[in-house]
Each structure stands twice: as structure tokens, then as C-alpha cells.
Enzyme design. Structure first.
Site, PDB file in Angstrom:
ATOM      1  N   GLY A 171     121.940  87.245 -62.369  1.00  0.00           N
ATOM      2  CA  GLY A 171     122.779  87.512 -63.539  1.00  0.00           C
ATOM      3  C   GLY A 171     123.439  86.225 -64.005  1.00  0.00           C
ATOM      4  O   GLY A 171     122.906  85.130 -63.837  1.00  0.00           O
ATOM      5  N   GLY A 172     124.627  86.382 -64.558  1.00  0.00           N
ATOM      6  CA  GLY A 172     125.346  85.220 -65.078  1.00  0.00           C
ATOM      7  C   GLY A 172     125.657  84.197 -64.005  1.00  0.00           C
ATOM      8  O   GLY A 172     125.905  83.018 -64.307  1.00  0.00           O
ATOM      9  N   GLY A 406     103.437  56.362 -79.244  1.00  0.00           N
ATOM     10  CA  GLY A 406     104.820  56.824 -79.127  1.00  0.00           C
ATOM     11  C   GLY A 406     105.302  56.776 -77.691  1.00  0.00           C
ATOM     12  O   GLY A 406     106.487  56.542 -77.420  1.00  0.00           O
ATOM     13  N   ALA A 407     104.366  56.973 -76.758  1.00  0.00           N
ATOM     14  CA  ALA A 407     104.759  56.963 -75.350  1.00  0.00           C
ATOM     15  C   ALA A 407     105.215  55.561 -74.928  1.00  0.00           C
ATOM     16  O   ALA A 407     106.106  55.412 -74.099  1.00  0.00           O
ATOM     17  CB  ALA A 407     103.616  57.451 -74.481  1.00  0.00           C
TER      18      ALA A 407
HETATM   19  C1  HXC Z   1     130.309  94.303 -54.862  1.00  0.00           C
HETATM   20  C2  HXC Z   1     128.450  94.035 -53.566  1.00  0.00           C
HETATM   21  C3  HXC Z   1     127.787  93.379 -54.605  1.00  0.00           C
HETATM   22  C4  HXC Z   1     128.473  93.223 -55.826  1.00  0.00           C
HETATM   23  C5  HXC Z   1     126.479  93.432 -52.930  1.00  0.00           C
HETATM   24  N1  HXC Z   1     127.593  94.042 -52.549  1.00  0.00           N
HETATM   25  N2  HXC Z   1     126.548  93.026 -54.183  1.00  0.00           N
HETATM   26  N3  HXC Z   1     129.699  94.483 -53.702  1.00  0.00           N
HETATM   27  N4  HXC Z   1     129.732  93.695 -55.917  1.00  0.00           N
HETATM   28  N5  HXC Z   1     127.934  92.594 -56.851  1.00  0.00           N
HETATM   29  C6  HXC Z   1     127.882  94.621 -51.244  1.00  0.00           C
HETATM   30  C7  HXC Z   1     127.057  95.854 -50.935  1.00  0.00           C
HETATM   31  O1  HXC Z   1     127.666  96.976 -51.462  1.00  0.00           O
HETATM   32  C8  HXC Z   1     127.050  95.856 -49.425  1.00  0.00           C
HETATM   33  O2  HXC Z   1     128.302  96.339 -48.981  1.00  0.00           O
HETATM   34  C9  HXC Z   1     127.029  94.395 -49.078  1.00  0.00           C
HETATM   35  O3  HXC Z   1     127.479  93.696 -50.253  1.00  0.00           O
HETATM   36  C10 HXC Z   1     125.656  93.880 -48.761  1.00  0.00           C
HETATM   37  O4  HXC Z   1     124.766  94.303 -49.766  1.00  0.00           O
HETATM   38  P1  HXC Z   1     123.367  94.996 -49.466  1.00  0.00           P
HETATM   39  O5  HXC Z   1     122.929  95.635 -50.715  1.00  0.00           O
HETATM   40  O6  HXC Z   1     123.473  95.843 -48.238  1.00  0.00           O
HETATM   41  O7  HXC Z   1     122.484  93.728 -49.123  1.00  0.00           O
HETATM   42  P2  HXC Z   1     120.966  93.460 -49.446  1.00  0.00           P
HETATM   43  O8  HXC Z   1     120.140  94.661 -49.123  1.00  0.00           O
HETATM   44  O9  HXC Z   1     120.633  92.169 -48.788  1.00  0.00           O
HETATM   45  O10 HXC Z   1     120.890  93.281 -51.034  1.00  0.00           O
HETATM   46  C11 HXC Z   1     121.557  92.211 -51.646  1.00  0.00           C
HETATM   47  C12 HXC Z   1     121.571  92.406 -53.169  1.00  0.00           C
HETATM   48  C13 HXC Z   1     122.121  93.767 -53.542  1.00  0.00           C
HETATM   49  C14 HXC Z   1     120.117  92.286 -53.682  1.00  0.00           C
HETATM   50  C15 HXC Z   1     122.372  91.251 -53.745  1.00  0.00           C
HETATM   51  O11 HXC Z   1     123.336  93.982 -52.840  1.00  0.00           O
HETATM   52  C16 HXC Z   1     122.395  93.935 -55.002  1.00  0.00           C
HETATM   53  O12 HXC Z   1     121.459  94.211 -55.784  1.00  0.00           O
HETATM   54  N6  HXC Z   1     123.643  93.778 -55.401  1.00  0.00           N
HETATM   55  C17 HXC Z   1     124.056  93.937 -56.770  1.00  0.00           C
HETATM   56  C18 HXC Z   1     123.635  92.786 -57.578  1.00  0.00           C
HETATM   57  C19 HXC Z   1     124.179  92.853 -58.984  1.00  0.00           C
HETATM   58  O13 HXC Z   1     123.694  93.665 -59.785  1.00  0.00           O
HETATM   59  N7  HXC Z   1     125.231  92.082 -59.226  1.00  0.00           N
HETATM   60  C20 HXC Z   1     125.903  92.043 -60.485  1.00  0.00           C
HETATM   61  C21 HXC Z   1     125.081  91.173 -61.381  1.00  0.00           C
HETATM   62  S1  HXC Z   1     125.812  90.996 -62.926  1.00  0.00           S
HETATM   63  P3  HXC Z   1     128.468  97.127 -47.605  1.00  0.00           P
HETATM   64  O14 HXC Z   1     129.919  97.461 -47.562  1.00  0.00           O
HETATM   65  O15 HXC Z   1     127.576  98.328 -47.698  1.00  0.00           O
HETATM   66  O16 HXC Z   1     128.038  96.187 -46.542  1.00  0.00           O
HETATM   67  C22 HXC Z   1     126.646  89.592 -62.769  1.00  0.00           C
HETATM   68  C23 HXC Z   1     127.295  89.176 -64.018  1.00  0.00           C
HETATM   69  C24 HXC Z   1     127.870  87.824 -63.878  1.00  0.00           C
HETATM   70  O17 HXC Z   1     126.708  88.982 -61.791  1.00  0.00           O
HETATM   71  C25 HXC Z   1     128.160  87.354 -65.264  1.00  0.00           C
HETATM   72  C26 HXC Z   1     128.763  86.007 -65.267  1.00  0.00           C
HETATM   73  C27 HXC Z   1     128.896  85.533 -66.646  1.00  0.00           C
END
Ligand code: HXC
Length: 516
Positions: A171-172, A406-407
Site C-alpha cells: 500500500g502507501g 545523442g548518446a
Molecule cells: C493492524 C495488523 C495489520 C494491520 C497485520 N496485523 N497487519 N494489525 N493493522 N495493517 C496483525 C494481524 O492482525 C496479526 O495479529 C499480526 O499482525 C500478524 O499478522 P498475520 O496476518 O498473522 O501475519 P501473516 O500471515 O504473516 O500476514 C502478514 C500480512 C497480513 C500479509 C501483512 O497480516 C495482511 O494482509 N495484513 C493487512 C495488510 C493491509 O491491508 N494493510 C493496510 C494496507 S493500506 P495477531 O494479533 O493475530 O497476531 C495502507 C495504507 C497506507 O497501508 C497509506 C499510506 C499513505
């Protein structure tokens, strides 16, 4: 509470903070072959040099039961330490705490060290391993990201910024590494993309794996986002340390000097024979680099991306330089969109940070074709021209063979303020290659001849003798001297020594408008 009890409490809390998301999650992390955030820092900085900030910082979120999910330090380890005795600011995201997700307070910790880095003139190294914006917080976390992006931009050109990616970066969140000077990714464990495979599937109907979409090898070979695809976390960190050894602390300091036993006078007889008789035959420009730099040590960046241009750091007589070189082994060293962008970004980095640029030229021209033109060969090719033209650091150029059209102009020519421009006797500096030129000049006439092929070949030889050599450029002062290839190391060192106190400026302006 007695003083001892208070100290015990402090030690207890520190211990708790050091455990991040807890032993169970650490074990899971280790089982995936990953180091923890603190283990990465310990490997990165000199032993015992790390001073941590904000160990007790905690998030303020109360949505979705978050008040009960508190971890001291809130998922990121920040502070400062030294690498080979030189100050560096570091943040390291801790995946064991809520997936290393970025909250408002997490961002505040990163911002604190970035502000200090800018004020105190020292590089920032970010170790990334995060699930992105903390979903429970929402908007505060977006604000936090953007506050970091702003610092990345403000710090750009002031202090070097390096990112290493050890896990997710989606993402971001990708934009902070993208805004830094260098990105290193770990093979198989790290990935960077704007939207994951599931979203891709629903929007574009493409089936793609995480690795194909945003793995280290993809970014090191196709997108050019990664400067290096490391074998594992240890390899990534040792690459960062090595990279750091070439960089100055900030934009008003020079890169570190490293005394060498390698004689500046060292001749390399092999270079007198490296250019093949056949002008279309390839040779390895990395040989030329390795044989001229101190101890043959060349630290390459983006090795796997646009390999028709080579970029990296090395030292001449102890002084750090950035090297840019066309690579005849790949696509004949032609300039195309990717190589222009790769070269331009590297030249600009060197210019920001007082690193002289040594350019080795063997380039047949810009790559023709609809693919290139449709994708903006003009706009993108202009980038490398712009970068060389605006660069005020010492610029030493060596034309080993072809410098056509040009290069020729863009590859640190005299006309773009090249300070010292050398050519080997094998150099061919001309508006175009003999074959192309003869076809334009004599193509029609050839058709009237009994043996058109022989006629064209004779004309080609004549053109090559007359025009495709370094003497036309030397007569006009476009090259300062024609040098013996075996003496290239010595001549470059002399030129760099002479240019050591170079001062040059550009007209006063807010900033230029590089074609983007
Ligand atoms: C809160 C999160 C989290 C998040 C993971 N966790 N991502 N908590 N916010 N963004 C937590 C999970 O709930 C879990 O908690 C622990 O971290 C480990 O995650 P798992 O899923 O068990 O790990 P894994 O299987 O290795 O998968 C990792 C992952 C997945 C692929 C990153 O967690 C995931 O898809 N997360 C969401 C990603 C996402 O969509 N992020 C937002 C993107 S938008 P517990 O308590 O169960 O251990 C963004 C915008 C930014 O970032 C913009 C900036 C301008």
C-alpha cells in the site's frame, strides 16, 4: 518504593519492551527464517553503540478493543548508533507487534529520529517489516505515514537515506522506501506492492503470486525499485553497511577517505588489448572498472536492472567516486529508457552528496523502436542528459570505444561540463556508426554500382578512418587527451586530484524541472 525497587521496575519494563510482541510471536518469526527488529539493529550498528528512544511509547487508540492491546514501544525500535564509528539514525519495524503496523505513535517515533538526522547531519536507515497502516486507527495512521513521507522529501539531498525491506511493505507504505536513496530487499521474504494479488485479481483479473507481483527479484530486475536482492537478512544488512562506507554523512561533508596500498601508478597492460578488433564485438566494461579502481573493488548498485548501464561506487587512490559506464556486453551498451533513468538517478545522488563521477563510455546510441518511443524515450532519455548537465561535482570521462550521436552528448561530454574528458585511441566519436552513416550518404549511389555491397564496405572503411576516431574530438578540445588504456588508472587519479577543490554552481533557482 525504594530506589532499588524503582530500578528493578525500570529493568522489568525494559525487558518487556525488548520482547516486542512476546516470545511466542518471536519464535514464529524466527521459524520463518527472519530476524527480529532488534536483532537486525544489532547486526547493523557497531556493537554496543545503539541508544534507543521511546521504549515506553504506547499507542492511544481505543477502537476495536485496542486499549487492551498495548505493547511497550508500539512496534518500532528507533534510535541512533554508529557504523564503523560514524553516526547513523535507525528505525526498525517489529512485525511481532500487531504485524509491525504503523500507528500515529509509531510514526511519531520515526519522525523524531528523522528530524534529528536532518538537524545533526547523519544518514537514516529504515529497516522495514510491516503490514502497513494500522487498520484499527485508520486516518491517524495515514497522517503518520504522510508525516514520514514529508520528512523523506525534506531529508532528500541533505542526508543519505537507505531502506531495507525484510517482510511486507504494501500500500502507501511503499512510498517511504521509494523516496529514499537506496532500497535493499530480501529474496523470498520481502515484497513491495501498491495492491496485493487479491485486489489485482478483482480489478485486472490477473493471476499473480506475491513473489511475481512484488518480490525482491522482480524489483531488482524489472521495476528497478530495489538496488539489491539479498539472499537473506544477514546479507541485506552487510550490503547496507558496505554501501554506507561510501557515503558522506550529509550534503556538506565529503565521503570517507580510505587509505590504500594500491599504487596510483599501477599499469594494466590488459587494457591495451581489451577492445576487440571487430567494432561490433562485445567486451566486459566491468573489467575496465575492476582493473582501474583501488584493489579492484567495485560496489555495484542495481546490477540486475538495465544492465546495459553500470552504476556503483569505488575508490581511486582512497577517494570515493560514483562510476557510470555503458556495458557493451548487454544490448551493446545502448541507452534506453531504463538505463537512462538508472544512470540519471545515480548521477543525481552523487551530485547531492559531493561524490565525483567517473564515466566510461562505449555507447552506440539510443535504442530505436516504437516500444521505446511510445514509452517516452525522449522524455526519459532527457533525464540522464539533465542529470549530467546540472551536476557540479568533478566529472571525469573516458571514452573507450563508441560515442555516437545523442548518446555521445549525454554521457558526461565536455559540452555538459565534463571536467576532464579522455579517449582511448580506440575511441570512435562521431555523429553515427560507419554503417548507418554510409547507408544514408551513399545508399542511392550504391544501387547504381556493379557490386553495391563492396562499394558500401569501402565507403564504410573510409568513413571509419576519417571520422570514427578520437582525433576529430581531440582537435576541437572536446577530449582533453588521448590516453594509453594501460595508464587509465593513473590518468583518472591525476584528474581527480586536480579537481579536488572544484567549485561550480548553477544559476539561482528554486529547483530545476527535470523531465519526469
Ligand atoms: C493492524 C495488523 C495489520 C494491520 C497485520 N496485523 N497487519 N494489525 N493493522 N495493517 C496483525 C494481524 O492482525 C496479526 O495479529 C499480526 O499482525 C500478524 O499478522 P498475520 O496476518 O498473522 O501475519 P501473516 O500471515 O504473516 O500476514 C502478514 C500480512 C497480513 C500479509 C501483512 O497480516 C495482511 O494482509 N495484513 C493487512 C495488510 C493491509 O491491508 N494493510 C493496510 C494496507 S493500506 P495477531 O494479533 O493475530 O497476531 C495502507 C495504507 C497506507 O497501508 C497509506 C499510506 C499513505
Amino acid at each position: 518504593m525504594s530506589m532499588q525497587q524503582k530500578l528493578d521496575e525500570l529493568m522489568h519494563l525494559r525487558g518487556q519492551a525488548r520482547l516486542g510482541g512476546g516470545q511466542e510471536r518471536i519464535d514464529k518469526h524466527h521459524a520463518q527464517g527472519k530476524m527480529t527488529a532488534r536483532e537486525r539493529i544489532n547486526l547493523l550498528v557497531d556493537e554496543g553503540s545503539f541508544e534507543e528512544f521511546d521504549m515506553f511509547k504506547a499507542h492511544r487508540c481505543t477502537h476495536f478493543g485496542m486499549e487492551k492491546k498495548q505493547f511497550l514501544g508500539d512496534g518500532v525500535v528507533t534510535g541512533y548508533g554508529t557504523i564503523e564509528g560514524r553516526l547513523v539514525y535507525v528505525f526498525s519495524q517489529d512485525f511481532t507487534v500487531l504485524g509491525g503496523s504503523l500507528s500515529e505513535t509509531f510514526a511519531e517515533k520515526i519522525i523524531k529520529i528523522m528530524d534529528l538526522a536532518i538537524k545533526n547531519g547523519a544518514p537514516v536507515i529504515g529497516l522495514n517489516d510491516s503490514g502497513g497502516a494500522r487498520i484499527q486507527e485508520g486516518i491517524e495512521s495515514l497522517a503518520g505515514y504522510t508525516d514520514i513521507f514529508l520528512r523523506n522529501v525534506m531529508a532528500s539531498g541533505v542526508v543519505p537515506q537507505i531502506s531495507a525491506i525484510f517482510g511486507p511493505c504494501a500500500g502507501g507504505a511503499v512510498y517511504s522506501p521509494a523516496l529514499t536513496d537506496f532500497s535493499i530487499m530480501v529474496k523470498n521474504n520481502s515484497y513491495m506492492f501498491l495492491t496485493g494479488p487479491k485486489v489485482v485479481k478483482s480489478v485486472t483479473h490477473e493471476d499473480v503470486t506475491v513473489e511475481e507481483l512484488g518480490g525482491a527479484m522482480m524489483h531488482a530486475t524489472k521495476s528497478g525499485v530495489a538496488d539489491y536482492a539479498a539472499e537473506n537478512g544477514i546479507d541485506a544488512i552487510s550490503y547496507v553497511r558496505k554501501l554506507f562506507s561510501f557515503l558522506p554523512q550529509n550534503n556538506v561533508e565529503n565521503p570517507p577517505y580510505l587509505a590504500t596500498e594500491d599504487s596510483p601508478n599501477r599499469r594494466e597492460e590488459y587494457l591495451n588489448q581489451i577492445i576487440p578488433e571487430n567494432p561490433n564485438a562485445a567486451y566486459d566494461m566491468k573489467e575496465v572498472i575492476h582493473r582501474t579502481v583501488d584493489n579492484g573493488e567495485f560496489f555495484e548498485l542495481k546490477e540486475l536492472f538495465a544492465p546495459n548501464i553500470i552504476t556503483g561506487f569505488a575508490r581511486y587512490n582512497g577517494f570515493c567516486v560514483g562510476i557510470v559506464a555503458n556495458q557493451p556486453c548487454h544490448l551493446s551498451g545502448v541507452l534506453d529508457i531504463d538505463s537512462s533513468i538508472k544512470g540519471a538517478r545515480f548521477v543525481r545522488f552523487c551530485d547531492c552528496f559531493n561524490i565525483p563521477i567517473v564515466t566510461f563510455v562505449d555507447v552506440p546510441g539510443f535504442l530505436p523502436g516504437t516500444n521505446q518511443e511510445y514509452n517516452g524515450a525522449i522524455r526519459n532519455g532527457a533525464k540522464i542528459l539533465f542529470a549530467y548537465a546540472e551536476a557540479t561535482v568533478p566529472k571525469v570521462t573516458v571514452v573507450t570505444r563508441k560515442a555516437y550521436g545523442g548518446a555521445y552528448c549525454v554521457m558526461s561530454s565536455k559540452h555538459l561540463r565534463g571536467d576532464i574528458n579522455y579517449a582511448w585511441p580506440t575511441a570512435e566519436i562521431a555523429v553515427m556508426g560507419a554503417k548507418g552513416a554510409v547507408e544514408v550518404l551513399y545508399g542511392r549511389e550504391a544501387k547504381k554500382k556493379d557490386d553495391p555491397a563492396k562499394f558500401l564496405l569501402d565507403k564504410e572503411k573510409e568513413y571509419a578512418e576519417k571520422v570514427a576516431n578520437p582525433y576529430g574530438a581531440a582537435r576541437r578540445g572536446y577530449v582533453d587527451d588521448i590516453i594509453e588504456p594501460a595508464r587509465t588508472r593513473f590518468r583518472i587519479i591525476k584528474a581527480l586530484g586536480m579537481l579536488q577543490n572544484k567549485r561550480d554552481t548553477n544559476p539561482m533557482k528554486k529547483h530545476g524541472n527535470i523531465p519526469l
